[in-house]
Write a protein that holds these residues in place. Structure first.
Motif, PDB file in Angstrom:
ATOM      1  N   ASP A 102       0.818  -1.213   0.000  1.00  0.00           N
ATOM      2  CA  ASP A 102       0.000   0.000   0.000  1.00  0.00           C
ATOM      3  C   ASP A 102       0.854   1.267   0.000  1.00  0.00           C
ATOM      4  OD1 ASP A 102      -2.376  -1.393  -0.011  1.00  0.00           O
ATOM      5  OD2 ASP A 102      -2.655  -1.311   2.164  1.00  0.00           O
ATOM      6  N   ALA A 103       2.111   1.152   0.398  1.00  0.00           N
ATOM      7  CA  ALA A 103       2.997   2.314   0.398  1.00  0.00           C
ATOM      8  C   ALA A 103       3.477   2.685  -1.002  1.00  0.00           C
ATOM      9  CB  ALA A 103       4.209   2.041   1.295  1.00  0.00           C
ATOM     10  N   LEU A 104       3.404   1.747  -1.948  1.00  0.00           N
ATOM     11  CA  LEU A 104       4.024   1.946  -3.256  1.00  0.00           C
ATOM     12  C   LEU A 104       3.172   2.815  -4.176  1.00  0.00           C
ATOM     13  CD1 LEU A 104       5.331  -1.676  -3.959  1.00  0.00           C
ATOM     14  CD2 LEU A 104       6.449   0.187  -2.690  1.00  0.00           C
ATOM     15  N   ILE A 105       3.848   3.693  -4.928  1.00  0.00           N
ATOM     16  CA  ILE A 105       3.209   4.517  -5.946  1.00  0.00           C
ATOM     17  C   ILE A 105       4.068   4.490  -7.204  1.00  0.00           C
ATOM     18  CG2 ILE A 105       2.028   6.004  -4.284  1.00  0.00           C
ATOM     19  CD1 ILE A 105       4.235   8.095  -4.749  1.00  0.00           C
ATOM     20  N   GLY A 106       3.506   5.023  -8.296  1.00  0.00           N
ATOM     21  CA  GLY A 106       4.209   5.018  -9.570  1.00  0.00           C
ATOM     22  C   GLY A 106       5.265   6.101  -9.677  1.00  0.00           C
ATOM     23  N   ALA A 107       6.025   6.034 -10.761  1.00  0.00           N
ATOM     24  CA  ALA A 107       7.190   6.905 -10.937  1.00  0.00           C
ATOM     25  C   ALA A 107       6.837   8.379 -11.048  1.00  0.00           C
ATOM     26  CB  ALA A 107       7.960   6.478 -12.181  1.00  0.00           C
ATOM     27  N   GLY A 108       5.617   8.693 -11.446  1.00  0.00           N
ATOM     28  CA  GLY A 108       5.216  10.086 -11.573  1.00  0.00           C
ATOM     29  C   GLY A 108       4.097  10.493 -10.651  1.00  0.00           C
ATOM     30  N   ASP A 109       3.720   9.624  -9.725  1.00  0.00           N
ATOM     31  CA  ASP A 109       2.599   9.901  -8.822  1.00  0.00           C
ATOM     32  C   ASP A 109       3.002  10.873  -7.716  1.00  0.00           C
ATOM     33  OD1 ASP A 109       1.170   8.063 -10.296  1.00  0.00           O
ATOM     34  OD2 ASP A 109       1.321   6.458  -8.806  1.00  0.00           O
ATOM     35  N   VAL A 112       2.312  11.368  -0.902  1.00  0.00           N
ATOM     36  CA  VAL A 112       1.377  11.941   0.074  1.00  0.00           C
ATOM     37  C   VAL A 112       2.075  12.088   1.422  1.00  0.00           C
ATOM     38  CG1 VAL A 112      -0.819  11.652   1.263  1.00  0.00           C
ATOM     39  CG2 VAL A 112      -0.591  10.947  -1.138  1.00  0.00           C
ATOM     40  N   ARG A 113       2.243  13.332   1.845  1.00  0.00           N
ATOM     41  CA  ARG A 113       2.867  13.599   3.151  1.00  0.00           C
ATOM     42  C   ARG A 113       1.802  13.510   4.239  1.00  0.00           C
ATOM     43  NH1 ARG A 113       2.867  17.690   6.647  1.00  0.00           N
ATOM     44  NH2 ARG A 113       4.704  18.118   7.949  1.00  0.00           N
ATOM     45  N   PRO A 114       1.920  12.544   5.165  1.00  0.00           N
ATOM     46  CA  PRO A 114       0.895  12.388   6.191  1.00  0.00           C
ATOM     47  C   PRO A 114       0.801  13.622   7.087  1.00  0.00           C
ATOM     48  CG  PRO A 114       2.317  10.457   6.096  1.00  0.00           C
ATOM     49  CD  PRO A 114       2.973  11.511   5.271  1.00  0.00           C
ATOM     50  N   ALA A 115      -0.424  13.941   7.505  1.00  0.00           N
ATOM     51  CA  ALA A 115      -0.626  15.080   8.392  1.00  0.00           C
ATOM     52  C   ALA A 115       0.033  14.862   9.747  1.00  0.00           C
ATOM     53  CB  ALA A 115      -2.124  15.322   8.568  1.00  0.00           C
ATOM     54  N   GLU A 116       0.268  13.602  10.106  1.00  0.00           N
ATOM     55  CA  GLU A 116       0.768  13.282  11.446  1.00  0.00           C
ATOM     56  C   GLU A 116       2.272  13.441  11.610  1.00  0.00           C
ATOM     57  OE1 GLU A 116      -2.971  10.901  10.674  1.00  0.00           O
ATOM     58  OE2 GLU A 116      -1.136  11.355   9.558  1.00  0.00           O
ATOM     59  N   THR A 117       3.006  13.715  10.544  1.00  0.00           N
ATOM     60  CA  THR A 117       4.462  13.757  10.652  1.00  0.00           C
ATOM     61  C   THR A 117       5.014  15.171  10.545  1.00  0.00           C
ATOM     62  OG1 THR A 117       6.546  12.829   9.833  1.00  0.00           O
ATOM     63  CG2 THR A 117       4.904  13.400   8.188  1.00  0.00           C
ATOM     64  N   ASP A 174       0.885   4.919   3.742  1.00  0.00           N
ATOM     65  CA  ASP A 174       0.231   4.789   2.433  1.00  0.00           C
ATOM     66  C   ASP A 174       0.725   5.848   1.441  1.00  0.00           C
ATOM     67  OD1 ASP A 174      -1.259   2.718   3.413  1.00  0.00           O
ATOM     68  OD2 ASP A 174      -3.211   3.661   3.079  1.00  0.00           O
ATOM     69  N   SER A 175       0.954   5.402   0.203  1.00  0.00           N
ATOM     70  CA  SER A 175       1.218   6.294  -0.938  1.00  0.00           C
ATOM     71  C   SER A 175       2.408   7.217  -0.723  1.00  0.00           C
ATOM     72  CB  SER A 175      -0.033   7.118  -1.268  1.00  0.00           C
ATOM     73  OG  SER A 175      -1.131   6.278  -1.529  1.00  0.00           O
ATOM     74  N   THR A 176       3.492   6.661  -0.170  1.00  0.00           N
ATOM     75  CA  THR A 176       4.691   7.465   0.096  1.00  0.00           C
ATOM     76  C   THR A 176       5.931   6.999  -0.660  1.00  0.00           C
ATOM     77  OG1 THR A 176       5.159   6.077   2.029  1.00  0.00           O
ATOM     78  CG2 THR A 176       3.960   8.132   2.425  1.00  0.00           C
ATOM     79  N   THR A 177       5.876   5.831  -1.307  1.00  0.00           N
ATOM     80  CA  THR A 177       7.109   5.217  -1.816  1.00  0.00           C
ATOM     81  C   THR A 177       7.050   5.004  -3.321  1.00  0.00           C
ATOM     82  OG1 THR A 177       7.353   4.059   0.302  1.00  0.00           O
ATOM     83  CG2 THR A 177       8.691   3.276  -1.534  1.00  0.00           C
ATOM     84  N   PRO A 178       7.572   5.946  -4.114  1.00  0.00           N
ATOM     85  CA  PRO A 178       7.602   5.721  -5.562  1.00  0.00           C
ATOM     86  C   PRO A 178       8.630   4.662  -5.934  1.00  0.00           C
ATOM     87  CG  PRO A 178       8.652   7.812  -5.005  1.00  0.00           C
ATOM     88  CD  PRO A 178       8.094   7.258  -3.732  1.00  0.00           C
ATOM     89  N   VAL A 179       8.275   3.835  -6.920  1.00  0.00           N
ATOM     90  CA  VAL A 179       9.180   2.783  -7.395  1.00  0.00           C
ATOM     91  C   VAL A 179       8.957   2.589  -8.888  1.00  0.00           C
ATOM     92  CG1 VAL A 179       7.567   0.968  -6.648  1.00  0.00           C
ATOM     93  CG2 VAL A 179       9.964   0.408  -7.059  1.00  0.00           C
ATOM     94  N   GLY A 180      10.056   2.604  -9.656  1.00  0.00           N
ATOM     95  CA  GLY A 180       9.956   2.463 -11.104  1.00  0.00           C
ATOM     96  C   GLY A 180      10.937   3.405 -11.796  1.00  0.00           C
ATOM     97  N   LEU A 273      12.526   8.785 -11.055  1.00  0.00           N
ATOM     98  CA  LEU A 273      11.248   9.074 -10.434  1.00  0.00           C
ATOM     99  C   LEU A 273      11.110  10.592 -10.368  1.00  0.00           C
ATOM    100  CD1 LEU A 273      11.738   6.724  -7.343  1.00  0.00           C
ATOM    101  CD2 LEU A 273      10.564   6.136  -9.485  1.00  0.00           C
ATOM    102  N   ASP A 274       9.934  11.085 -10.674  1.00  0.00           N
ATOM    103  CA  ASP A 274       9.691  12.533 -10.656  1.00  0.00           C
ATOM    104  C   ASP A 274       8.354  12.751  -9.958  1.00  0.00           C
ATOM    105  OD1 ASP A 274       9.374  15.236 -11.132  1.00  0.00           O
ATOM    106  OD2 ASP A 274      10.080  15.140 -13.207  1.00  0.00           O
ATOM    107  N   ASN A 275       8.415  13.144  -8.692  1.00  0.00           N
ATOM    108  CA  ASN A 275       7.214  13.163  -7.856  1.00  0.00           C
ATOM    109  C   ASN A 275       7.033  14.502  -7.154  1.00  0.00           C
ATOM    110  OD1 ASN A 275       8.765  10.288  -7.367  1.00  0.00           O
ATOM    111  ND2 ASN A 275       6.602  10.017  -7.830  1.00  0.00           N
ATOM    112  N   ARG A 276       5.787  14.920  -7.040  1.00  0.00           N
ATOM    113  CA  ARG A 276       5.428  16.095  -6.267  1.00  0.00           C
ATOM    114  C   ARG A 276       4.965  15.645  -4.877  1.00  0.00           C
ATOM    115  NH1 ARG A 276       6.828  21.132  -7.289  1.00  0.00           N
ATOM    116  NH2 ARG A 276       6.308  20.752  -9.485  1.00  0.00           N
ATOM    117  N   VAL A 277       5.405  16.353  -3.836  1.00  0.00           N
ATOM    118  CA  VAL A 277       4.967  16.066  -2.474  1.00  0.00           C
ATOM    119  C   VAL A 277       3.673  16.833  -2.209  1.00  0.00           C
ATOM    120  CG1 VAL A 277       5.559  16.141  -0.025  1.00  0.00           C
ATOM    121  CG2 VAL A 277       7.335  15.709  -1.738  1.00  0.00           C
TER     122      VAL A 277
END
Length: 284
Positions: A102-109, A112-117, A174-180, A273-277
């Motif tokens: 569930d942590a994995l996302i695509g190379a351009g996705d 998501v920075r959690p509100a709790e951190t 969730d949705s924090t780890t781009p791979v590809g 990987l090219d991702n926006r936070v």
């Protein structure tokens, strides 16, 4: 070969890069392809002429290179430079922790920075993708189990990571780890199953990490041998090999991702990987 999982028409397809097109390999994703006997020969035999479909590379949307691996095993403290910046001794054995799919996302996705951190950090990594079922693999068997390599950013909630001696709670949001975007087979890389590749990570164009995978304490073959001693590795499983120096937590003052940053992670010969936070809103 350069292989990937492409998003198309509300589904995904396993594809191979062929010039400026992606060739459909007849499997729903790369994990399903790797589970087939003789997957490498099958993938190499497909041409644009006999493929079920082809897709343009331009504008392609990549899913995580393996969307649902049964295991994502991560290695901490595996670059000599990073170990020194964290004030630790070189380890005698790999430091292992896990991550969930569930942590994995695509190379351009979006990441998501959690509100709790309050300590959201970057970690550029070379990742190994397993291409065979192995247990207690040694030597050539461990080498043959490596399907290829990809790029991973092990984005970490540092404040949660260090709540206890175990790191899981900081590593698998969730949705924090781009791979590809691609799995690149060892024959295409200098050093083969022990590649020596330039790796770097940039935040808003500023270089934060720059190193070579040749600085790994435990190389990919070592890690296949070690991890497969503990648990059976299967096709599509991922081993993240660790990050070099330059993480935000080790800087003085510490530097973290607040939201809105563009994070680029790239490894020579593999891809980027090219991702926006994107900052997640706190629950009301």
């Amino acid at each position: 070969m350069k292989l990937a999982t492409l998003r198309t028409g509300g589904a995904t397809r396993a594809v191979r890069l062929d010039g400026d097109v992606l060739v459909d390999l007849g499997a729903p994703d790369l994990g399903a392809l790797l589970a087939q006997e003789g997957w490498a020969e099958r993938a190499a035999a497909v041409t644009p002429a006999n493929a079920a479909a082809t897709y343009p590379v331009a504008g392609a949307g990549f899913a995580p290179v393996v969307p649902a691996p049964s295991k994502v095993v991560c290695v901490g403290l595996n670059y000599r430079g990073h170990i020194k910046e964290m004030g630790r001794e070189l380890p005698q054995h790999p430091t292992l922790f896990a991550k969930f799919a569930d942590a994995l996302i695509g190379a351009g996705d979006d990441i998501v920075r959690p509100a709790e951190t309050g300590g959201f950090d970057w970690e550029a990594e070379l990742a190994v993708v397993v291409g065979a079922s192995v247990r207690r693999a040694r030597g050539e068997q461990a080498e043959r189990a490596i399907a290829g390599f990809t790029v991973l950013n092990d984005v970490t909630c540092r404040d949660w990571q260090y709540r206890s001696p175990e790191w899981l709670q900081g590593k698998t949001w969730d949705s924090t780890t781009p791979v590809g975007p691609y799995l690149v087979t060892p024959d295409e890389l200098p050093g083969g199953v022990r590649p020596s590749l330039d790796l770097r990570l940039l935040v808003d164009g500023e270089v934060m990490q720059s190193d070579s995978t040749g600085d790994l304490v435990f190389d990919p073959v070592d890690l296949i041998e070690y991890v497969s001693t503990v648990v059976r590795l299967g096709p599509g499983d991922i081993i993240a090999t660790g990050t070099p120096g330059g993480v935000g937590h080790a800087r003085r003052p510490e530097r973290y991702l607040a939201g809105g940053e563009r994070v680029v992670t790239e490894i020579q010969g593999i891809g980027r990987l090219d991702n926006r936070v994107v900052a997640e809103r706190a629950a009301s």
